[in-house]
Design a protein around this motif. Structure first.
Motif, PDB file in Angstrom:
ATOM      1  N   ARG A 105     111.296   6.192  13.959  1.00 41.25           N
ATOM      2  CA  ARG A 105     111.001   6.748  12.631  1.00 41.25           C
ATOM      3  C   ARG A 105     110.001   5.906  11.844  1.00 41.25           C
ATOM      4  NH1 ARG A 105     115.184   9.987  10.709  1.00 41.25           N
ATOM      5  NH2 ARG A 105     113.830  10.305   8.908  1.00 41.25           N
TER       6      ARG A 105
ATOM      7  N   TYR B  53     113.382  16.011   4.414  1.00 45.65           N
ATOM      8  CA  TYR B  53     114.239  15.210   3.542  1.00 45.65           C
ATOM      9  C   TYR B  53     115.435  16.020   3.056  1.00 45.65           C
ATOM     10  CZ  TYR B  53     115.768  12.629  -0.601  1.00 45.65           C
ATOM     11  OH  TYR B  53     116.519  11.970  -1.547  1.00 45.65           O
TER      12      TYR B  53
ATOM     13  N   LYS C 185     122.402  10.178   2.981  1.00 43.34           N
ATOM     14  CA  LYS C 185     122.030   8.802   2.664  1.00 43.34           C
ATOM     15  C   LYS C 185     121.431   8.132   3.895  1.00 43.34           C
ATOM     16  CE  LYS C 185     125.427   8.040  -1.002  1.00 43.34           C
ATOM     17  NZ  LYS C 185     126.519   7.165  -1.502  1.00 43.34           N
ATOM     18  N   SER C 186     120.421   7.336   3.642  1.00 44.05           N
ATOM     19  CA  SER C 186     119.757   6.653   4.747  1.00 44.05           C
ATOM     20  C   SER C 186     120.643   5.535   5.300  1.00 44.05           C
ATOM     21  CB  SER C 186     118.418   6.068   4.280  1.00 44.05           C
ATOM     22  OG  SER C 186     117.854   5.266   5.293  1.00 44.05           O
ATOM     23  N   LYS C 187     120.739   5.505   6.618  1.00 43.94           N
ATOM     24  CA  LYS C 187     121.489   4.445   7.293  1.00 43.94           C
ATOM     25  C   LYS C 187     120.555   3.484   8.020  1.00 43.94           C
ATOM     26  CE  LYS C 187     125.564   7.385   7.998  1.00 43.94           C
ATOM     27  NZ  LYS C 187     126.497   7.960   8.995  1.00 43.94           N
ATOM     28  N   HIS C 188     119.265   3.684   7.803  1.00 39.34           N
ATOM     29  CA  HIS C 188     118.287   2.833   8.480  1.00 39.34           C
ATOM     30  C   HIS C 188     118.284   1.424   7.882  1.00 39.34           C
ATOM     31  CE1 HIS C 188     115.896   6.804   9.269  1.00 39.34           C
ATOM     32  NE2 HIS C 188     117.050   6.754   9.894  1.00 39.34           N
TER      33      HIS C 188
ATOM     34  N   CYS D  44     117.256   0.665   3.791  1.00 41.67           N
ATOM     35  CA  CYS D  44     116.193   1.590   3.385  1.00 41.67           C
ATOM     36  C   CYS D  44     116.726   2.583   2.363  1.00 41.67           C
ATOM     37  CB  CYS D  44     115.646   2.346   4.592  1.00 41.67           C
ATOM     38  SG  CYS D  44     114.862   1.281   5.819  1.00 41.67           S
TER      39      CYS D  44
ATOM     40  N   PHE E 156     115.497   6.210   0.213  1.00 41.28           N
ATOM     41  CA  PHE E 156     114.519   7.277   0.045  1.00 41.28           C
ATOM     42  C   PHE E 156     114.622   7.828  -1.375  1.00 41.28           C
ATOM     43  CE2 PHE E 156     115.352   8.163   4.787  1.00 41.28           C
ATOM     44  CZ  PHE E 156     114.551   7.086   5.136  1.00 41.28           C
TER      45      PHE E 156
END
Length: 230
Positions: free
Chosen positions: A51, A78, A83-86, A121, A123
């Motif tokens: 990604r 998006y 929720k971002s887990k990166h 991270c 967004f």
């Protein structure tokens, strides 16, 4: 044995923010600073390598210098509810004085020599106010192109008025010529008082014509400037 504390200074320290829309590549910048008196090797790793594109993703930071790492998030659909887990990890180690092969140094590094920092991270989509500003800016630029026809009409009107002004100038010149001729006739008749009255009347008429012409020109220029400013 516990790992040593990270010697690099990270900006931001804990979170990389990516601001949408995410229909195109979005880039966040991670600044790495080496405040020590030793050169430091570093690597940037992520839990979602497909990604992101990271440049540079490894290297050496000289003593007392900094480097900017560009973290490029690839386009995706998006979902605000997801929720971002990166996560990212900046791994570092003090560079050996006799280092010749950086890859070899990483392979031979002992766990107690490695230091790391982790970042999550986040967004973000533009705020409603920002969207409103963006949308309000679009009609303004669009209106500039849509008003080309109207501006063209104004320019044609300006040309017409310029021709009218030229005609008034010619009439004014003719009046001055007639005034001079009349003055000579009156002078020959010996009536200086009547001559001065006629001359004054002609001069006032010519002045009024010039004032009218200038007023018309200022009005047209004011309209054009007002249209271009909108």
């Amino acid at each position: 044995m516990a790992r040593p504390e990270q010697v690099l200074v990270l900006e931001p320290q804990h979170e990389l923010k990516f601001r949408g829309p995410f229909t195109d590549v979005v880039t966040a910048t991670l600044k790495l600073t080496n405040p020590t008196d030793r050169n430091v090797c570093f690597k940037v790793k992520t839990t979602a390598p497909r990604r992101y594109c990271v440049r540079p993703n490894s290297g050496i930071i000289d003593s007392g210098t900094s480097i900017n790492v560009s973290v490029m998030l690839q386009p995706f659909d998006y979902d605000p509810n997801e929720k971002s887990k990166h996560k990212f990890m900046v791994q570092s180690m003090l560079a050996p004085y006799d280092m010749t092969d950086m890859e070899g140094v990483w392979k031979e590094a002992k766990p107690e020599e490695l230091m790391d920092s982790k970042l999550r991270c986040a967004f973000e989509m533009p705020l409603e106010n920002d969207k409103t500003t963006e949308h309000s800016a679009l009609p303004k630029s669009a209106s500039a192109s849509l008003d080309d026809g109207e501006v063209k009409k104004i320019m044609e009107e300006c040309k017409r008025l310029q021709m009218e002004v030229q005609r008034l100038r010619e009439e004014n010149k003719q009046i001055r010529d007639d005034d001079g001729l009349h003055k000579r006739k009156v002078t020959s008749l010996g009536t200086p008082h009547s001559s001065s009255m006629a001359t004054s009347a002609m001069r006032d008429e010519g002045l009024s014509t010039r004032v009218l012409a200038f007023c018309v020109l200022f009005f047209v220029f004011g309209v054009i400037i007002g249209k271009l400013a909108l």
